[in-house]
Design an enzyme around this catalytic site. Structure first.
Site, PDB file in Angstrom:
ATOM      1  N   ASP A   1      37.051  36.285  35.065  1.00 26.27           N
ATOM      2  CA  ASP A   1      38.326  36.744  35.627  1.00 26.27           C
ATOM      3  C   ASP A   1      38.918  35.726  36.612  1.00 26.27           C
ATOM      4  O   ASP A   1      40.083  35.343  36.522  1.00 26.27           O
ATOM      5  CB  ASP A   1      38.021  37.996  36.466  1.00 26.27           C
ATOM      6  CG  ASP A   1      38.734  39.228  35.988  1.00 26.27           C
ATOM      7  OD1 ASP A   1      39.712  39.111  35.246  1.00 26.27           O
ATOM      8  OD2 ASP A   1      38.292  40.316  36.381  1.00 26.27           O
TER       9      ASP A   1
ATOM     10  N   THR B   1      38.107  44.838  31.365  1.00 29.96           N
ATOM     11  CA  THR B   1      36.835  44.238  31.808  1.00 29.96           C
ATOM     12  C   THR B   1      35.639  45.038  31.270  1.00 29.96           C
ATOM     13  O   THR B   1      34.597  44.459  30.967  1.00 29.96           O
ATOM     14  CB  THR B   1      36.759  44.184  33.344  1.00 29.96           C
ATOM     15  OG1 THR B   1      37.038  45.479  33.858  1.00 29.96           O
ATOM     16  CG2 THR B   1      37.754  43.196  33.902  1.00 29.96           C
TER      17      THR B   1
END
Ligand code: AMP
Ligand code: MG
Length: 324
Positions: free
Chosen positions: A46, A129
């Site tokens: 990320d 995620t």
């Protein structure tokens, strides 16, 4: 910068981001080197993606601010040295001169809060995620928003499978249509929503994660509409891509009721919808909230003027709104 080079540059950035996420997902998660509950691989991917994208955008568009989902605070402090080093190492695959300092500065730059006027980029470095950590679907989502409207959206979906292999990038420009190509290629084909106009034939896509939406209500709705097919459950804005390319007719996001009477309503984040919404619209479909209002991207970091999301191939939109 001309429209064309601007689009090519953003496409390169999204492809580079997908290379980073793919390496982390296959090196760490696919190789089962991660304990259950350990979120550090997704944190690394990320932050590496946000740093890279922010750096590239700052070079090409120094005056356009960036709203990014992540911030650098999880990387600061002595106890974070190990994860910081991993982020820098992952970024360097695409930005060889990166240092800890330049990575942190790039991350910090992504602090724009949005608003009614002006133009900015909006990034979800890894949308979905939970899917990323399950070795399943996720997306890299980058959009440009001007005066509260999405004018461009790019969505890298490294895990969508197609006849041409695994991994697709979708991109759309306001009034310019929607197209897709395999990740890393320049082989673009225009996509259109499906022309199915009988609700019974509709294919719904919704979140994989049960806590993210009210799957009880969506299944009751599907029954009322006489929909026969089981819903396609997949993480991230990849759902918008599926409707845009005609693999599904509906994307439903029905918020779960608040757990207690005092729990505030959860409004959706801009970066979870900006890139995806323009794909469906430019492929001929329609996107609104559950009350039929267009999504308003001029309200800050959250879609606070909207409730839930309905994306459709257009033909089925009003029937679904009525049945809601
Ligand atoms: P999806 O796979 O479509 O559910 O999309 C993943 C996104 O859902 C994440 O990026 C989150 O921002 C968002 N999300 C996380 N928690 C919730 C929640 N409780 N309700 C709705 N959306 C959520
Ligand atoms: Mg997200």
């Amino acid at each position: 910068m001309s429209q064309r080079t601007d689009l090519a540059l953003l496409t390169d950035v999204v492809n580079a981001a997908c290379r980073i996420t793919r390496r982390v997902q296959s090196d760490l998660i696919g190789a089962r080197r991660v304990k259950k509950g350990d979120r550090s691989p997704v944190t690394v991917a990320d932050l590496a993606v946000q740093a890279l994208v922010s750096h590239r955008l700052a070079e090409a568009f120094p005056d356009v601010p960036l709203m990014g989902e992540e911030d650098a605070s999880v990387l600061r402090g002595d106890e974070r040295a190990a994860i910081r080093a991993q982020v820098v190492q992952r970024v360097r695959a695409e930005w060889p001169e990166a240092t800890e300092e330049s990575v942190l500065a790039a991350l910090d730059r992504a602090d724009h809060r949005g608003g009614r006027t002006g133009s900015f980029f909006c990034l979800d470095p890894i949308d979905g995620t939970a899917g990323f950590l399950r070795d399943m679907h996720y997306a890299v989502a980058l959009a440009r928003i001007t005066d509260g409207r999405v004018v461009r959206g790019l969505l890298g979906c490294p895990r969508i499978e197609h006849e041409f292999g695994e991994g697709v990038v979708f991109r759309a420009t306001l009034n310019g249509g929607c197209e897709r190509a395999p990740v890393g290629s320049d082989d673009w084909t225009a996509v259109r929503v499906s022309d199915r106009d009988d609700t019974a034939d509709a294919r719904i896509c919704e979140s994989w994660e049960k806590q993210h939406t009210d799957q009880g209500r969506s299944s009751a709705l599907a029954d009322r509409l006489g929909i026969r097919a089981e819903p396609v459950r997949i993480d991230s804005q990849a759902k918008y891509g599926l409707v845009a390319e005609g693999s599904a007719e509906l994307y439903l996001r029905i918020p779960r009721p608040p757990q207690t009477p005092d729990t505030p309503v959860r409004h959706e984040c801009l970066w979870d919808h900006a890139a995806g919404a323009i794909l469906i619209q430019e492929a001929g479909g329609r996107v609104s909230d559950l009350d039929g209002r267009p999504l308003d991207f001029g309200t800050g970091t959250r879609l606070s003027a909207n409730r839930g999301v309905l994306g459709s191939n257009r033909h089925l939109h009003d029937a679904v709104l009525r049945a809601l």
